[in-house]
Motif scaffolding. Structure first.
Motif, PDB file in Angstrom:
ATOM      1  N   ARG A   2       0.835  -1.201   0.000  1.00 30.25           N
ATOM      2  CA  ARG A   2       0.000   0.000   0.000  1.00 30.25           C
ATOM      3  C   ARG A   2       0.868   1.249   0.000  1.00 30.25           C
ATOM      4  O   ARG A   2       2.015   1.223   0.455  1.00 30.25           O
ATOM      5  CB  ARG A   2      -0.913   0.028   1.226  1.00 30.25           C
ATOM      6  N   VAL A   3       0.304   2.334  -0.482  1.00 26.74           N
ATOM      7  CA  VAL A   3       0.962   3.633  -0.379  1.00 26.74           C
ATOM      8  C   VAL A   3       0.324   4.387   0.778  1.00 26.74           C
ATOM      9  O   VAL A   3      -0.892   4.590   0.812  1.00 26.74           O
ATOM     10  CB  VAL A   3       0.820   4.443  -1.683  1.00 26.74           C
ATOM     11  N   LEU A   4       1.163   4.782   1.738  1.00 23.54           N
ATOM     12  CA  LEU A   4       0.681   5.459   2.936  1.00 23.54           C
ATOM     13  C   LEU A   4       1.560   6.668   3.232  1.00 23.54           C
ATOM     14  O   LEU A   4       2.701   6.747   2.768  1.00 23.54           O
ATOM     15  CB  LEU A   4       0.722   4.515   4.145  1.00 23.54           C
ATOM     16  N   ILE A   5       1.016   7.591   4.005  1.00 23.50           N
ATOM     17  CA  ILE A   5       1.856   8.652   4.543  1.00 23.50           C
ATOM     18  C   ILE A   5       2.823   8.014   5.535  1.00 23.50           C
ATOM     19  O   ILE A   5       2.416   7.259   6.424  1.00 23.50           O
ATOM     20  CB  ILE A   5       1.011   9.727   5.240  1.00 23.50           C
ATOM     21  N   TRP A   6       4.122   8.299   5.346  1.00 25.48           N
ATOM     22  CA  TRP A   6       5.129   7.679   6.204  1.00 25.48           C
ATOM     23  C   TRP A   6       4.930   8.121   7.650  1.00 25.48           C
ATOM     24  O   TRP A   6       4.762   9.302   7.941  1.00 25.48           O
ATOM     25  CB  TRP A   6       6.527   8.069   5.735  1.00 25.48           C
ATOM     26  N   SER A   7       4.933   7.130   8.553  1.00 29.70           N
ATOM     27  CA  SER A   7       4.724   7.394   9.978  1.00 29.70           C
ATOM     28  C   SER A   7       5.975   7.013  10.751  1.00 29.70           C
ATOM     29  O   SER A   7       6.517   5.912  10.581  1.00 29.70           O
ATOM     30  CB  SER A   7       3.532   6.585  10.495  1.00 29.70           C
ATOM     31  N   SER A   8       6.415   7.922  11.619  1.00 31.26           N
ATOM     32  CA  SER A   8       7.622   7.664  12.401  1.00 31.26           C
ATOM     33  C   SER A   8       7.430   6.552  13.417  1.00 31.26           C
ATOM     34  O   SER A   8       8.409   5.949  13.869  1.00 31.26           O
ATOM     35  CB  SER A   8       8.055   8.941  13.120  1.00 31.26           C
ATOM     36  N   THR A   9       6.194   6.262  13.791  1.00 32.85           N
ATOM     37  CA  THR A   9       5.947   5.230  14.790  1.00 32.85           C
ATOM     38  C   THR A   9       5.557   3.886  14.183  1.00 32.85           C
ATOM     39  O   THR A   9       5.547   2.881  14.884  1.00 32.85           O
ATOM     40  CB  THR A   9       4.833   5.675  15.750  1.00 32.85           C
ATOM     41  N   GLN A  10       5.253   3.866  12.887  1.00 30.61           N
ATOM     42  CA  GLN A  10       4.838   2.617  12.246  1.00 30.61           C
ATOM     43  C   GLN A  10       5.817   2.120  11.189  1.00 30.61           C
ATOM     44  O   GLN A  10       5.948   0.915  10.987  1.00 30.61           O
ATOM     45  CB  GLN A  10       3.465   2.802  11.589  1.00 30.61           C
ATOM     46  N   HIS A  11       6.485   3.025  10.506  1.00 28.40           N
ATOM     47  CA  HIS A  11       7.292   2.644   9.344  1.00 28.40           C
ATOM     48  C   HIS A  11       8.775   2.899   9.535  1.00 28.40           C
ATOM     49  O   HIS A  11       9.514   3.045   8.568  1.00 28.40           O
ATOM     50  CB  HIS A  11       6.789   3.403   8.110  1.00 28.40           C
ATOM     51  N   ASN A  12       9.219   2.941  10.786  1.00 31.65           N
ATOM     52  CA  ASN A  12      10.633   3.191  11.066  1.00 31.65           C
ATOM     53  C   ASN A  12      11.445   1.912  11.204  1.00 31.65           C
ATOM     54  O   ASN A  12      12.646   1.951  11.454  1.00 31.65           O
ATOM     55  CB  ASN A  12      10.791   4.025  12.349  1.00 31.65           C
ATOM     56  N   MET A  13      10.817   0.756  11.041  1.00 31.90           N
ATOM     57  CA  MET A  13      11.494  -0.528  11.153  1.00 31.90           C
ATOM     58  C   MET A  13      11.554  -1.176   9.770  1.00 31.90           C
ATOM     59  O   MET A  13      10.537  -1.318   9.098  1.00 31.90           O
ATOM     60  CB  MET A  13      10.753  -1.440  12.138  1.00 31.90           C
ATOM     61  N   GLY A  14      12.744  -1.562   9.358  1.00 36.32           N
ATOM     62  CA  GLY A  14      12.875  -2.121   8.021  1.00 36.32           C
ATOM     63  C   GLY A  14      12.624  -1.079   6.948  1.00 36.32           C
ATOM     64  O   GLY A  14      12.042  -1.363   5.907  1.00 36.32           O
ATOM     65  N   MET A  15      13.080   0.156   7.195  1.00 36.21           N
ATOM     66  CA  MET A  15      12.875   1.247   6.244  1.00 36.21           C
ATOM     67  C   MET A  15      13.943   1.195   5.162  1.00 36.21           C
ATOM     68  O   MET A  15      15.114   0.948   5.433  1.00 36.21           O
ATOM     69  CB  MET A  15      12.943   2.585   6.987  1.00 36.21           C
ATOM     70  N   MET A  16      13.526   1.431   3.906  1.00 40.57           N
ATOM     71  CA  MET A  16      14.462   1.430   2.790  1.00 40.57           C
ATOM     72  C   MET A  16      14.469   2.785   2.111  1.00 40.57           C
ATOM     73  O   MET A  16      13.419   3.411   1.947  1.00 40.57           O
ATOM     74  CB  MET A  16      14.105   0.342   1.775  1.00 40.57           C
ATOM     75  N   LEU A  17      15.681   3.207   1.716  1.00 42.27           N
ATOM     76  CA  LEU A  17      15.858   4.467   1.004  1.00 42.27           C
ATOM     77  C   LEU A  17      16.501   4.206  -0.345  1.00 42.27           C
ATOM     78  O   LEU A  17      17.296   3.279  -0.495  1.00 42.27           O
ATOM     79  CB  LEU A  17      16.771   5.419   1.776  1.00 42.27           C
ATOM     80  N   SER A  18      16.175   5.061  -1.287  1.00 46.64           N
ATOM     81  CA  SER A  18      16.881   5.080  -2.557  1.00 46.64           C
ATOM     82  C   SER A  18      17.878   6.233  -2.531  1.00 46.64           C
ATOM     83  O   SER A  18      17.842   7.077  -1.626  1.00 46.64           O
ATOM     84  CB  SER A  18      15.900   5.281  -3.712  1.00 46.64           C
TER      85      SER A  18
END
Length: 459
Positions: A311-327
């Motif tokens: 899914r596409v979501l607004i990035w959340s510091s409390t939900q999406h900070n684990m296993g985060m990937m950057l380009s």
């Protein structure tokens, strides 16, 4: 008189001399083999135990008659039992280790996987929790396509045991780097706690009366810095700058970079999922800033098709900070001068909450648009760290029990792992961005200045 011909002398060596020469050659060969074996062992030992190398490098600079007694460098270098001379000597050796390792940039197992493609860079931030790191590495070893990964282990604490553990990894390419401004390398002075620093809970008036170093720079809530908390944010930004800007093996890498920590445990299909997420983002949401492999509800979504849904979501510091990937594009966006400055000066000791505060100013979609993330519905990374900075130990520190639960989960939902393709759920209408209040802990201008220097620091 007839000429008597003498027998022509032969060049054939008598048998006893020939046997003697062969024996000598054998002895010489054995000695050479032993020398090479010892040299090979010592070279390997030096890399697996950098303190040995540091002792060699520093022995010519100053003589320390007690050096042979200084073997336990994994202990706190600020121990009251250590003399000032021993502390200085140990710290000096540690700095030699860090400088040498960061300059060398040696990739372990390069010869084993030279012909394998590099599809993913995994950067794990490590402190001093051996058991958690051991379990993390075991989860990597059980992951499909791990041979195509470069594992970068970013340390901020030197421990012989941890270095040996990482050096023994043989299932993928490995590169070890070390945060050069760690508290261990600067005991009793900034970035560690300085004895002349202000007490955390001192009032500003009291701090001014005491004349402590940072009296004029409390945080938003009137508290003074705590080195144990500021260290994590420093390390996080330094390693990103190192990986994307100055590290030779990754300077030209254009694939995804996955950020994890020592107390994470990876699912066996996290690598193919990461690659599929990257392809999905490039195709469906090129302006999405991050990818996310995990959340904190480990078992949700595995009993249905959601295990293969992104899914596409607004990035959340409390939900999406684990296993985060950057380009690399994401890095360029957050490392722009004004964005980097905000990261380094925003009064929050948490790197993830700081990113959230930057969201509307630094996203790939442009000013006023929040960070967006492509998120896999069913997490492929689990948090097993019941003990740590935000988790206060007690009887709950049983990571092996947690791993046993995860292995049972893998077995239960094995039919849902390794999907052949991912389903895409576009951004949901009506999503709103929630702003955060800073948590404080980052008001000291010394922290700001150190952080701002990372983009220009080569090691």
């Amino acid at each position: 008189m007839p000429v008597i011909k003498k027998d022509t002398p032969t060049t054939t060596m008598p048998r006893w001399k020939s046997n003697k020469l062969i024996r000598r050659l054998c002895v010489v060969g054995i000695i050479l083999a032993i020398v090479l074996l010892v040299y090979s062992f010592n070279s390997s030992s030096i890399f697996k135990d950098p303190m040995l190398n540091a002792e060699r490098l520093t022995s010519g600079e100053h003589h320390n008659p007690n050096a042979h007694k200084q073997t336990n460098v994994s202990t706190n270098t600020k121990s009251a039992k250590q003399s000032h001379e021993t502390l200085d000597d140990t710290t000096h050796k540690l700095r030699v280790i860090v400088s040498s390792m960061n300059s060398e940039q040696r990739i372990l197992n390069q010869d084993l996987f030279r012909d394998r493609p590099l599809s993913l860079v995994v950067v794990v931030q490590v402190h001093d929790r051996y058991e958690y790191l051991e379990l993390f590495l075991k989860s990597l070893r059980l992951s499909q396509h791990v041979q195509d990964v470069l594992l970068i282990v970013s340390h901020d604490f030197y421990s012989r045991e941890i270095f040996r553990l990482v050096s023994n990894v043989n299932f993928c390419r490995v590169l070890q780097i070390f945060y050069p401004f760690s508290r261990q390398l600067f005991p009793g002075e900034f970035p560690d706690s300085d004895p002349k620093d202000c007490p955390r809970d001192a009032s500003r008036r009291e701090a001014q009366r005491l004349g402590c170093l940072n009296a004029e720079h409390p945080d938003t809530y009137g508290h003074y810095r705590e080195a144990a908390y500021t260290a994590v944010k420093h390390h996080w930004m330094w390693k990103l700058s190192r990986v994307f800007e100055t590290l030779e093996p990754t300077k030209e890498f254009v694939g995804p970079v996955l950020l994890v920590e020592e107390d994470h445990y990876m699912f066996p299909d996290f690598i193919p999922i990461a690659i599929k997420l990257e392809e999905l983002r490039n195709r469906e949401c090129p302006s999405c800033d991050f990818l996310s492999l995990g959340d904190y509800s480990t078992s949700s979504g595995f009993s249905s098709q959601l295990s293969s849904t992104a899914r596409v979501l607004i990035w959340s510091s409390t939900q999406h900070n684990m296993g985060m990937m950057l380009s690399r594009a994401s890095w360029r966006s957050i490392s722009k001068t004004r964005c980097f400055h905000k990261f380094c000066t925003y009064d929050d000791y948490n790197w993830d909450w700081t990113l959230a505060a930057m969201s509307r100013d630094c996203s790939l979609a442009g000013p006023g648009r929040p960070f967006m993330a492509v998120v896999i519905q069913a997490s492929r990374v689990a948090h097993i760290g019941d003990c740590g900075m935000h988790h206060k130990g007690g009887t709950g520190c049983k990571p092996r029990d947690r791993v046993a639960e995860l292995l049972a989960l893998f077995e239960k939902y094995k039919a849902s792992l390794f999907p052949s393709r991912l389903l895409f759920s576009p951004v949901e209408p009506g999503l709103s961005f929630s702003s955060h209040q800073p948590n404080g802990g980052w008001g000291d201008t010394r922290d700001h200045s150190l952080c701002l220097g990372y983009l220009n620091f080569t090691l």
